[in-house]
Scaffold this active site. Structure first.
Site, PDB file in Angstrom:
ATOM      1  N   GLY A  70      -2.686 -12.802  39.248  1.00  0.00           N
ATOM      2  CA  GLY A  70      -2.416 -11.463  38.720  1.00  0.00           C
ATOM      3  C   GLY A  70      -1.801 -11.566  37.341  1.00  0.00           C
ATOM      4  O   GLY A  70      -1.411 -12.647  36.887  1.00  0.00           O
ATOM      5  N   LEU A  71      -1.701 -10.428  36.698  1.00  0.00           N
ATOM      6  CA  LEU A  71      -1.159 -10.373  35.345  1.00  0.00           C
ATOM      7  C   LEU A  71       0.303 -10.813  35.315  1.00  0.00           C
ATOM      8  O   LEU A  71       1.004 -10.734  36.328  1.00  0.00           O
ATOM      9  CB  LEU A  71      -1.253  -8.931  34.821  1.00  0.00           C
ATOM     10  CG  LEU A  71      -2.671  -8.373  34.599  1.00  0.00           C
ATOM     11  CD1 LEU A  71      -2.604  -6.857  34.364  1.00  0.00           C
ATOM     12  CD2 LEU A  71      -3.348  -9.069  33.420  1.00  0.00           C
ATOM     13  N   SER A  72       0.736 -11.250  34.161  1.00  0.00           N
ATOM     14  CA  SER A  72       2.161 -11.508  33.961  1.00  0.00           C
ATOM     15  C   SER A  72       2.933 -10.221  34.248  1.00  0.00           C
ATOM     16  O   SER A  72       2.562  -9.151  33.770  1.00  0.00           O
ATOM     17  CB  SER A  72       2.399 -11.951  32.510  1.00  0.00           C
ATOM     18  OG  SER A  72       3.772 -12.158  32.273  1.00  0.00           O
ATOM     19  N   GLY A  73       3.962 -10.327  35.057  1.00  0.00           N
ATOM     20  CA  GLY A  73       4.756  -9.143  35.388  1.00  0.00           C
ATOM     21  C   GLY A  73       4.267  -8.368  36.601  1.00  0.00           C
ATOM     22  O   GLY A  73       4.873  -7.367  36.992  1.00  0.00           O
ATOM     23  N   ALA A  74       3.199  -8.842  37.219  1.00  0.00           N
ATOM     24  CA  ALA A  74       2.667  -8.127  38.386  1.00  0.00           C
ATOM     25  C   ALA A  74       3.556  -8.326  39.616  1.00  0.00           C
ATOM     26  O   ALA A  74       3.511  -7.523  40.554  1.00  0.00           O
ATOM     27  CB  ALA A  74       1.237  -8.578  38.687  1.00  0.00           C
ATOM     28  N   GLY A  75       4.338  -9.411  39.618  1.00  0.00           N
ATOM     29  CA  GLY A  75       5.247  -9.630  40.742  1.00  0.00           C
ATOM     30  C   GLY A  75       4.961 -10.882  41.554  1.00  0.00           C
ATOM     31  O   GLY A  75       5.504 -11.062  42.652  1.00  0.00           O
ATOM     32  N   LYS A  76       4.173 -11.776  41.020  1.00  0.00           N
ATOM     33  CA  LYS A  76       3.748 -12.964  41.765  1.00  0.00           C
ATOM     34  C   LYS A  76       4.943 -13.819  42.216  1.00  0.00           C
ATOM     35  O   LYS A  76       5.079 -14.159  43.394  1.00  0.00           O
ATOM     36  CB  LYS A  76       2.820 -13.835  40.899  1.00  0.00           C
ATOM     37  CG  LYS A  76       1.543 -13.136  40.464  1.00  0.00           C
ATOM     38  CD  LYS A  76       0.636 -14.052  39.643  1.00  0.00           C
ATOM     39  CE  LYS A  76       1.247 -14.493  38.317  1.00  0.00           C
ATOM     40  NZ  LYS A  76       1.585 -13.391  37.383  1.00  0.00           N
ATOM     41  N   THR A  77       5.783 -14.181  41.262  1.00  0.00           N
ATOM     42  CA  THR A  77       6.899 -15.059  41.604  1.00  0.00           C
ATOM     43  C   THR A  77       7.912 -14.359  42.501  1.00  0.00           C
ATOM     44  O   THR A  77       8.463 -14.962  43.435  1.00  0.00           O
ATOM     45  CB  THR A  77       7.570 -15.599  40.323  1.00  0.00           C
ATOM     46  OG1 THR A  77       6.668 -16.522  39.676  1.00  0.00           O
ATOM     47  CG2 THR A  77       8.868 -16.332  40.644  1.00  0.00           C
ATOM     48  N   SER A 113      -3.723 -17.482  36.513  1.00  0.00           N
ATOM     49  CA  SER A 113      -5.071 -18.010  36.846  1.00  0.00           C
ATOM     50  C   SER A 113      -6.144 -16.934  36.683  1.00  0.00           C
ATOM     51  O   SER A 113      -6.723 -16.469  37.656  1.00  0.00           O
ATOM     52  CB  SER A 113      -5.091 -18.585  38.270  1.00  0.00           C
ATOM     53  OG  SER A 113      -4.562 -17.706  39.232  1.00  0.00           O
TER      54      SER A 113
END
Lengths: 179, 179
Positions: free
Chosen positions: A16-23, A90
């Site tokens: 997902g985009l940077s800032g989407a909440g992955k981490t 990715s």
């Protein structure tokens, strides 16, 4: 393999985009799975950049190398009964497909928030810089993001909390018998 | 961690000159441990150079990066109950000590054959080239090899067969309760 009560390994691949909440979601998942006594490793930029990919920047070539090395690690962990929580932008489908082909029990998880929402969040101030042209090759601004066409799990972080998104992933893992 | 009948992870770190027999012994160990149904991964140049360290050459800097990345992988595997069979020249004691400090149940295994013996063997024709000056920075010829001062296991491959050396390592693993 040798024991009866082990879970199989798996790979929860959060794209997902940077800032989407992955981490954020990966951290919640990691805690919940550890609470259950499961073997789990979180692999994200913060973890791997200390050693595995310390020499890499953000060019297309370096991003590809980054994922290649993480894939090697996730392959060895997942085939030995470890759950891998991987959080990487990715952006390319063929790269994610390559990870799937090389790992055990791979789940493509689309951590989805619209571009305007992540620009509004701009947690690290990166989008502002990217829009101003100060960061080249920034996914979503000056580089493409290929949204998963058919993800195994799709969560909308603009519509639910990180805890809710993590629960959706946990439920899926449970339904598959991975946890 | 979660299960009762699991073995702990461990790292069998085989250090020694090129041609001393590290990979040969690692392959025997791998087969014997797999026969017992144990979780094991072999990490050596042939395995990691395909993906993890594909960009690296043999300069001092690249060798250090090579071991740094392998250490990351061995750390994650060994702390999750996987036995790692690592075969790398790894000529510097401080580097091997760093691996020990970062992994679980680390055993430094000196795969020892005198320089004149490995020069005589010269399986890959590398010593001939190194002595002729065609390969720079070659361990034992133009670069130092710091023999382990106090290895956990010391096998002399000029005095015993690879099978005998592998058995010495297996016996040690058994005596420690790792297999």
């Amino acid at each position: 393999m040798s024991n009866n009560n082990e879970i199989p390994g798996f790979v929860v691949w959060m794209t997902g985009l940077s800032g989407a909440g992955k981490t954020t979601i990966a951290l919640i998942l990691e805690e919940k799975l550890r609470e259950r006594g499961l073997k789990v490793e979180r692999l994200d930029g913060d973890v791997v950049r200390e050693s595995l990919t310390r020499d890499l920047g953000f060019s297309a070539e370096d991003r590809a190398k980054n994922i290649e090395r993480v894939t090697f690690v996730a392959k060895l962990l997942s085939r030995n009964g470890v759950g891998c929580l991987c959080a990487f932008i990715s952006p390319y489908q063929h790269v994610r497909d390559h990870v799937r082909a090389n790992t055990t029990n791979f789940l493509e998880v689309f951590i989805d928030a619209p571009l305007e929402v992540v620009i509004e969040r701009d947690v690290k101030g990166m989008y502002k810089k990217a829009i101003a042209g100060d960061i080249p090759n920034f996914t979503g601004i000056s580089d493409p993001f290929e949204a998963p066409e058919n993800p195994d799990i799709h969560v909308r972080t603009d519509q639910q909390s990180p805890e809710e998104s993590a629960q959706v992933i946990l439920d899926k893992l449970a339904s598959l018998g991975y946890v």
